[in-house]
Design an enzyme around this catalytic site. Structure first.
Site, mmCIF file in Angstrom:
data_model
loop_
_atom_site.group_PDB
_atom_site.id
_atom_site.type_symbol
_atom_site.label_atom_id
_atom_site.label_comp_id
_atom_site.label_asym_id
_atom_site.label_seq_id
_atom_site.Cartn_x
_atom_site.Cartn_y
_atom_site.Cartn_z
ATOM 1 N N LYS A 175 0.852 -1.194 0.000
ATOM 2 C CA LYS A 175 0.000 0.000 0.000
ATOM 3 C C LYS A 175 0.884 1.239 0.000
ATOM 4 C CE LYS A 175 -3.210 2.668 2.851
ATOM 5 N NZ LYS A 175 -4.098 2.779 3.998
ATOM 6 N N GLU A 220 -8.571 12.491 11.924
ATOM 7 C CA GLU A 220 -7.747 11.341 12.342
ATOM 8 C C GLU A 220 -6.849 11.689 13.527
ATOM 9 O OE1 GLU A 220 -6.100 9.067 9.198
ATOM 10 O OE2 GLU A 220 -5.484 7.503 10.587
HETATM 11 C C1 ISC Z 1 -4.292 10.878 3.392
HETATM 12 C C2 ISC Z 1 -5.489 11.370 3.675
HETATM 13 O O1 ISC Z 1 -6.467 10.617 4.273
HETATM 14 C C3 ISC Z 1 -6.181 9.408 4.947
HETATM 15 C C4 ISC Z 1 -7.151 9.315 6.050
HETATM 16 C C5 ISC Z 1 -8.391 8.786 5.875
HETATM 17 C C6 ISC Z 1 -8.693 8.082 4.699
HETATM 18 C C7 ISC Z 1 -7.729 7.835 3.773
HETATM 19 C C8 ISC Z 1 -8.021 7.047 2.563
HETATM 20 O O2 ISC Z 1 -9.127 6.498 2.450
HETATM 21 O O3 ISC Z 1 -7.184 6.995 1.648
HETATM 22 C C9 ISC Z 1 -6.324 8.240 3.987
HETATM 23 O O4 ISC Z 1 -5.674 7.108 4.490
HETATM 24 C C10 ISC Z 1 -5.841 12.760 3.413
HETATM 25 O O5 ISC Z 1 -6.925 13.200 3.795
HETATM 26 O O6 ISC Z 1 -5.014 13.498 2.833
#
Ligand code: ISC
Length: 420
Positions: A175, A220
């Site tokens: 990932k 987060e």
């Molecule tokens: C990297 C980001 O989100 C992260 C946090 C929640 C969901 C995310 C996703 O679904 O990709 C990311 O991991 C951002 O908001 O810039």
């Protein structure tokens, strides 16, 4: 660079105060002012008695330990979480490659609230007494804003996503979280307090941060350490409404919870947090399946990891262990970090790094600086916004672009700009 108060001891006083009203109203238009607020609770910090510009969370941990040992603190609220002298900080995502600097600052005055409790802490200068500082000047909404586009065009970013999907499918990496930016320019200096106030109004369920030109509202939480307990809210896996907003939110949540792609993206993030916390915890709870967190612009898969933390590990030490989680970097971490540095072409600076505070007991809250933007002192009319998306084997580049567009929405709304 270290500016501190030398070997002299510093006095600090914490008093309980009546409800101060919205904390953000104390932010000054100019001069040092930081804030970290969620649902009206949190802190606003004014002035600065010490500042540490480092790139390393563990160095910041050592520095704050030394500084806090020099403070003699009188408190009407001893032992209350988050009260008293604090250091507020915001750290670079990738300190080995960024041109930007992390920052940890010790404010002169802190006004805080948690539930029914409100307090003020003042460092040094006991003559100033217990009167609250005057509220800041009224905030200014931005004038005309021009969208200057991103460092990469959408199509170019999609090509990078496609390259990374190929790497993942070949088994080189599991990932990688890729980000892109947007540049906007106003016709005069931006008032970050206005942007911050709009974020607090529209996204009260997030941790809204403002520190050294970095402003945003993140859902987060990298970690909260409160006494012997640590909590981390891990987010990864996202859905959003299309432009029409016609999809039933429950159907959208169900789609997210059924999506194998989002579930796998989420599982990597939870595993990275659980693995990083385990050496610091006597006991841990890692739920088997995520819940769905609903925000005004997107929904995320969410898991709250909790643990009973071993004595001695401060919130900064825990942040050092947890950052960068696979919610913002990838799996395996170092490989994902290298791929990001190689393909992303932007300097993330403090985007996706820890942002928050630590108190004299080492307790604190560190969120991940997402859904935000950076204004630099040399161009106060310009802001660079950032948004990223987790890329896994099943990712579709055009959909990942849409996901980042949905994540830009809070900041665009706060700037009064229509999302494109
Ligand atoms: C990297 C980001 O989100 C992260 C946090 C929640 C969901 C995310 C996703 O679904 O990709 C990311 O991991 C951002 O908001 O810039």
């Amino acid at each position: 660079m270290i500016l501190d108060f030398g070997t002299a001891r510093m006095r600090a006083t914490t008093v309980a105060i009546a409800d101060p009203g919205p904390l953000e109203r104390f932010l000054p238009e100019s001069g040092p002012g930081s804030a970290f607020i969620r649902r009206g609770d949190g802190v606003v910090a004014l002035g600065e008695v010490a500042r540490f510009e480092t790139d390393r969370l563990d160095a910041a941990d050592v520095w704050w330990d030394e500084i806090s040992n020099q403070i003699d603190h009188d408190s009407e609220l001893p032992g209350e979480f988050g009260t008293g002298p604090l250091a507020l900080g915001s750290f670079i995502f990738d300190p080995d490659r960024s041109m930007e600097r992390s920052v940890l600052t010790v404010p002169q005055v802190i006004i805080g609230r948690r539930g029914d409790l409100a307090w003020m802490t003042r460092l040094g200068d006991a003559r100033r007494g217990t009167a609250l500082p005057s509220p800041g000047e009224p905030t200014r909404r931005p004038g005309h804003i021009t969208q200057m586009g991103g460092s990469l065009r959408r199509g170019e970013w999609e090509r990078i996503v496609a390259e990374v999907v190929t790497l993942i499918r070949s088994g080189e990496v599991d990932k990688v979280v890729l980000a892109r930016d947007l540049h906007l320019k106003a016709d005069g200096p931006l008032d970050l307090r206005h942007i911050y106030g709009r974020l607090l109004e529209t996204y009260p369920m997030t941790w809204a941060y403002l520190i050294d030109g970095l402003v945003g509202a993140t859902p987060e939480l990298l970690l909260r350490r409160q006494g012997g307990l640590v909590t981390s809210r891990v987010l990864a896996g996202t859905v959003w409404q299309d432009g029409s907003g016609a999809v039933d939110p429950l159907a959208l949540a169900a789609e997210l919870a059924r999506s194998e792609k989002d579930m796998s993206e989420h599982a990597f993030a939870v595993r990275s947090v659980a693995d990083a916390l385990a050496p610091y915890c006597r006991a841990m709870n890692v739920p088997d399946s995520p819940s769905v967190l609903r925000l005004p612009n997107v929904m995320h898969l969410a898991t709250d990891v909790t643990g009973v933390v071993e004595p001695g590990a401060t919130s900064l030490a825990l942040a050092a262990a947890l950052h960068p989680s696979a919610a913002v970097c990838g799996t395996p971490t170092h490989l994902a970090m290298d791929i990001i540095a190689e393909v992303e072409t932007i300097d993330r600076g403090r985007y996706a790094g820890p942002v928050g505070w630590v108190d004299m007991d080492g307790d604190g809250e560190w969120a991940i600086a997402l859904r935000g933007g950076q204004v630099r002192p040399e161009s106060p009319e310009s802001i660079q916004l950032f948004a990223g998306a987790g890329i896994v084997a099943d990712s579709t580049p055009s959909v990942e672009v849409q996901e980042t567009a949905a994540k830009f929405v809070p900041m665009l709304q706060a700037l009064g700009v229509a999302p494109s």
